[in-house]
Design a protein around this motif. Structure first.
Motif, short mmCIF file in Angstrom:
data_model
loop_
_atom_site.label_atom_id
_atom_site.label_comp_id
_atom_site.label_asym_id
_atom_site.label_seq_id
_atom_site.Cartn_x
_atom_site.Cartn_y
_atom_site.Cartn_z
N ILE A 125 0.84 -1.21 0.00
CA ILE A 125 0.00 0.00 0.00
C ILE A 125 0.88 1.25 0.00
CG2 ILE A 125 -1.67 1.36 1.35
CD1 ILE A 125 -2.89 -1.30 2.29
N LEU A 126 1.95 1.23 0.78
CA LEU A 126 2.87 2.36 0.82
C LEU A 126 3.55 2.55 -0.54
CD1 LEU A 126 4.34 4.60 2.36
CD2 LEU A 126 5.99 2.89 3.15
N ASP A 127 3.99 1.45 -1.14
CA ASP A 127 4.65 1.53 -2.45
C ASP A 127 3.71 2.13 -3.50
OD1 ASP A 127 6.88 0.39 -1.34
OD2 ASP A 127 6.40 -1.65 -2.02
N TYR A 128 2.47 1.64 -3.51
CA TYR A 128 1.49 2.14 -4.47
C TYR A 128 1.14 3.62 -4.20
CZ TYR A 128 0.47 -2.46 -6.51
OH TYR A 128 0.55 -3.66 -7.18
N SER A 129 1.09 3.99 -2.93
CA SER A 129 0.78 5.40 -2.57
C SER A 129 1.85 6.33 -3.13
CB SER A 129 0.69 5.56 -1.05
OG SER A 129 -0.38 4.83 -0.51
N VAL A 130 3.10 5.93 -2.99
CA VAL A 130 4.22 6.75 -3.47
C VAL A 130 4.17 6.85 -5.00
CG1 VAL A 130 6.73 6.90 -3.67
CG2 VAL A 130 5.68 6.25 -1.48
N ILE A 131 3.95 5.72 -5.67
CA ILE A 131 3.88 5.71 -7.14
C ILE A 131 2.75 6.63 -7.62
CG2 ILE A 131 3.26 4.27 -9.15
CD1 ILE A 131 4.67 1.92 -7.65
N TYR A 132 1.56 6.46 -7.04
CA TYR A 132 0.38 7.22 -7.45
C TYR A 132 0.57 8.71 -7.18
CZ TYR A 132 -4.60 8.53 -7.67
OH TYR A 132 -5.79 9.13 -7.98
N TYR A 133 1.11 9.04 -6.01
CA TYR A 133 1.29 10.45 -5.64
C TYR A 133 2.29 11.16 -6.55
CZ TYR A 133 2.38 14.69 -3.09
OH TYR A 133 2.58 16.02 -2.76
N LYS A 134 3.41 10.49 -6.83
CA LYS A 134 4.47 11.14 -7.61
C LYS A 134 4.04 11.46 -9.04
CE LYS A 134 8.65 9.91 -5.07
NZ LYS A 134 9.99 9.31 -5.13
N ILE A 135 3.02 10.78 -9.52
CA ILE A 135 2.45 11.13 -10.82
C ILE A 135 1.32 12.15 -10.62
CG2 ILE A 135 1.23 10.29 -12.87
CD1 ILE A 135 2.53 7.52 -12.25
N ARG A 136 0.41 11.85 -9.70
CA ARG A 136 -0.78 12.68 -9.51
C ARG A 136 -0.45 14.12 -9.11
NH1 ARG A 136 -6.20 11.97 -7.46
NH2 ARG A 136 -7.12 13.99 -7.92
N VAL A 137 0.60 14.30 -8.31
CA VAL A 137 0.94 15.64 -7.82
C VAL A 137 1.39 16.57 -8.96
CG1 VAL A 137 3.41 15.31 -7.30
CG2 VAL A 137 2.02 16.84 -5.86
N LEU A 138 1.80 16.00 -10.08
CA LEU A 138 2.22 16.82 -11.23
C LEU A 138 1.06 17.64 -11.78
CD1 LEU A 138 4.52 14.25 -13.08
CD2 LEU A 138 5.20 16.06 -11.48
N GLY A 139 -0.15 17.20 -11.51
CA GLY A 139 -1.32 17.95 -11.95
C GLY A 139 -1.78 19.02 -10.98
N PHE A 140 -1.11 19.11 -9.83
CA PHE A 140 -1.52 20.01 -8.76
C PHE A 140 -1.53 21.49 -9.19
CE2 PHE A 140 -0.54 21.90 -4.40
CZ PHE A 140 -1.86 21.82 -3.97
N PRO A 141 -0.46 21.98 -9.85
CA PRO A 141 -0.48 23.39 -10.28
C PRO A 141 -1.62 23.69 -11.26
CG PRO A 141 1.74 22.49 -10.43
CD PRO A 141 0.82 21.34 -10.18
N PHE A 142 -1.95 22.71 -12.11
CA PHE A 142 -3.02 22.90 -13.08
C PHE A 142 -4.39 22.96 -12.39
CE2 PHE A 142 0.48 20.82 -15.30
CZ PHE A 142 0.68 21.69 -16.37
N THR A 143 -4.54 22.16 -11.33
CA THR A 143 -5.78 22.20 -10.56
C THR A 143 -5.97 23.56 -9.90
OG1 THR A 143 -5.76 19.82 -10.12
CG2 THR A 143 -7.03 21.17 -8.60
N LEU A 144 -4.92 24.06 -9.27
CA LEU A 144 -5.01 25.36 -8.59
C LEU A 144 -5.21 26.49 -9.60
CD1 LEU A 144 -2.38 25.06 -5.73
CD2 LEU A 144 -4.85 24.82 -5.60
N PHE A 145 -4.57 26.38 -10.75
CA PHE A 145 -4.78 27.35 -11.83
C PHE A 145 -6.26 27.39 -12.22
CE2 PHE A 145 -5.31 28.32 -16.31
CZ PHE A 145 -4.53 29.46 -16.50
N THR A 146 -6.84 26.21 -12.41
CA THR A 146 -8.26 26.12 -12.80
C THR A 146 -9.17 26.70 -11.73
OG1 THR A 146 -7.78 24.14 -14.11
CG2 THR A 146 -10.07 24.50 -13.49
#
Length: 444
Positions: A125-146
């Motif tokens: 679960i920890l391994d998957y959390s890290v994998i998912y977050y490190k990709i998903r967080v790249l969209g964070f600036p775009f979300t805040l922009f929107t």
């Protein structure tokens, strides 16, 4: 020109605002639903999505307050017919918040593993959390922009384009989730949890692109930041600070509610999870009307149309109570089927049914509190909103929770304390609003 505050016009603002508000939750819910049905390690993947979504939602909840601040300032200048004076403010605000989001990426990316260990994630679960977050967080600036662009549109009294953008984003995410997570036989290998993360990021980038397009094509507001800073940037940052403190107080309430429910045992935390998510659903439904209050109150305040502002508040009180009663009645009619949608466990259902009536009875009070939250955000009175939530959390909710818990009330303690918390949030706002604007309306 008079500002239209008819029910038809309020609905014209409220319903698209409600739909546009689902964009980020839809991304997370879609990821969870699709990932929960993959062939390999579905349970661990679903748990990872849930953990990362909780962390991401907290960041978005805190930093996404820019929408309310931008909306408040823009709507007031629209009302005063002086929009030209703050045309460069949204671009500067967007620049600040997206810069902050990039800093957050750099500070959390290397420490993803320790962060999710704090959420008790371990092993796969920890391994998957890290994998998912490190990709998903790249969209964070775009979300805040929107989110920030949505604030500018709201200030301009327009919730239509944010709704269109949100629908495009949600539809794109669903389609890409299915394609990337499950793959296409003979063409694309299944990407599982990584596919869900990429789907979300692509959808967030697309939403940001459409946000920029509609703002540039449909308004006179530029996106290129120009300096020196607008004089209103100081007020914007002060609003953000007050809303940030307020959001921390809100999270303290939810933390204590969750922690106490967990301490009572598995069936109680399960029942609490169902009840609090239904409570959030009610809040989400009324949020569209809170947004309409936000949009219209800012414009009326800018115009100094105080008597119309009082009329608006009276109408929203009536609509809020009506919506709350309707939500309560729907919940009462489907009282037992609603519980069975979420679980078949008898002990969980028993604990849920014991407190669900409190959630339903709370609905009219919740709608009033949330609508006046929206009105005060439109007025830019963030300091008072901050103080009210600090008071209701630390002097009302927490003492009542600890007292009732000591008497062995368990889930009753949590939801009774939440009811008093809502009352302590709503009544002071109504009193303060009337104290400020009744005299001004009489002199209007």
């Amino acid at each position: 020109m008079n500002t239209n505050i008819s029910l038809k016009h309020i609905n014209k603002l409220a319903i698209p605002a409600l739909i546009s508000g689902v964009s980020e939750p839809i991304l997370s819910l879609t990821d969870a639903a699709i990932v929960g049905n993959i062939a390999i390690n579905a349970t661990e993947s679903l748990a990872a999505v849930g953990i990362v979504t909780t962390f991401m939602s907290m960041l978005i909840w805190v930093l996404g307050q820019t929408r309310s601040a931008i909306s408040s300032i823009v709507s007031q200048y629209v009302g005063a017919n002086k929009l030209e004076k703050i045309k460069n403010l949204p671009a500067q605000a967007i620049f600040i918040i997206t810069s902050l989001s990039i800093i957050i990426i750099f500070t959390t990316y290397p420490f993803a593993k320790p962060i999710f260990k704090l959420y008790n994630a371990s092993n796969l679960i920890l391994d998957y959390s890290v994998i998912y977050y490190k990709i998903r967080v790249l969209g964070f600036p775009f979300t805040l922009f929107t989110i920030a662009v949505f604030g500018a549109f709201r200030g301009l009294q327009n919730t239509y384009y944010p709704m269109i953008i949100a629908i495009i984003g949600a539809a794109t995410n669903i389609i890409l989730d299915i394609i990337l997570v499950y793959g296409i036989q003979g063409y694309l290998e299944p990407m599982n949890i990584e596919g869900a993360a990429y789907a979300s990021v692509i959808a967030q980038i697309l939403m940001a692109g459409f946000s920029a397009y509609f703002l540039l094509k449909k308004t006179k507001i530029p996106l290129k930041p120009s300096f020196p800073f607008n004089p209103e940037i100081k007020r914007f940052l002060l609003m953000i600070l007050n809303l940030f403190i307020r959001t921390i107080a809100l999270n303290v309430t939810l933390y204590y509610a969750s922690a106490f429910a967990t301490s009572y045992g598995a069936e109680y935390i399960a029942a609490y999870t169902i009840a609090i998510n239904l409570w959030f659903l009610g809040a989400f439904i009324v949020d569209g009307y809170a947004s309409a209050g936000n949009i219209l109150s800012g414009k009326l305040y800018g115009k100094k149309a105080y008597s119309t502002l009082i009329t608006l508040s009276n109408k929203l009180i009536k609509y809020g109570i009506a919506i709350g009663i309707i939500l309560g009645l729907i919940g009462a009619i489907f009282y037992y089927p609603i519980g069975r949608v979420f679980t078949k466990e008898p002990e969980v259902l028993k604990a849920f049914y014991n407190v669900f009536w409190i959630v339903l009875a709370m609905q009219p009070l919740c709608t009033l509190a949330f609508i006046f939250d929206g009105i005060f955000k439109g007025l830019g009175k963030m300091k008072y909103l901050r103080n009210v939530l600090l008071f209701s959390t630390f002097l009302i909710f927490i003492p009542i929770l600890f007292w009732l818990d000591s008497l062995g009330y368990k889930l009753y303690a949590i939801f009774i304390a939440l009811t008093f918390w809502i009352v302590a949030r709503g009544i002071p706002l109504i009193i303060k609003f009337r104290k400020i604007f009744m005299p001004l309306a009489q002199n209007n």
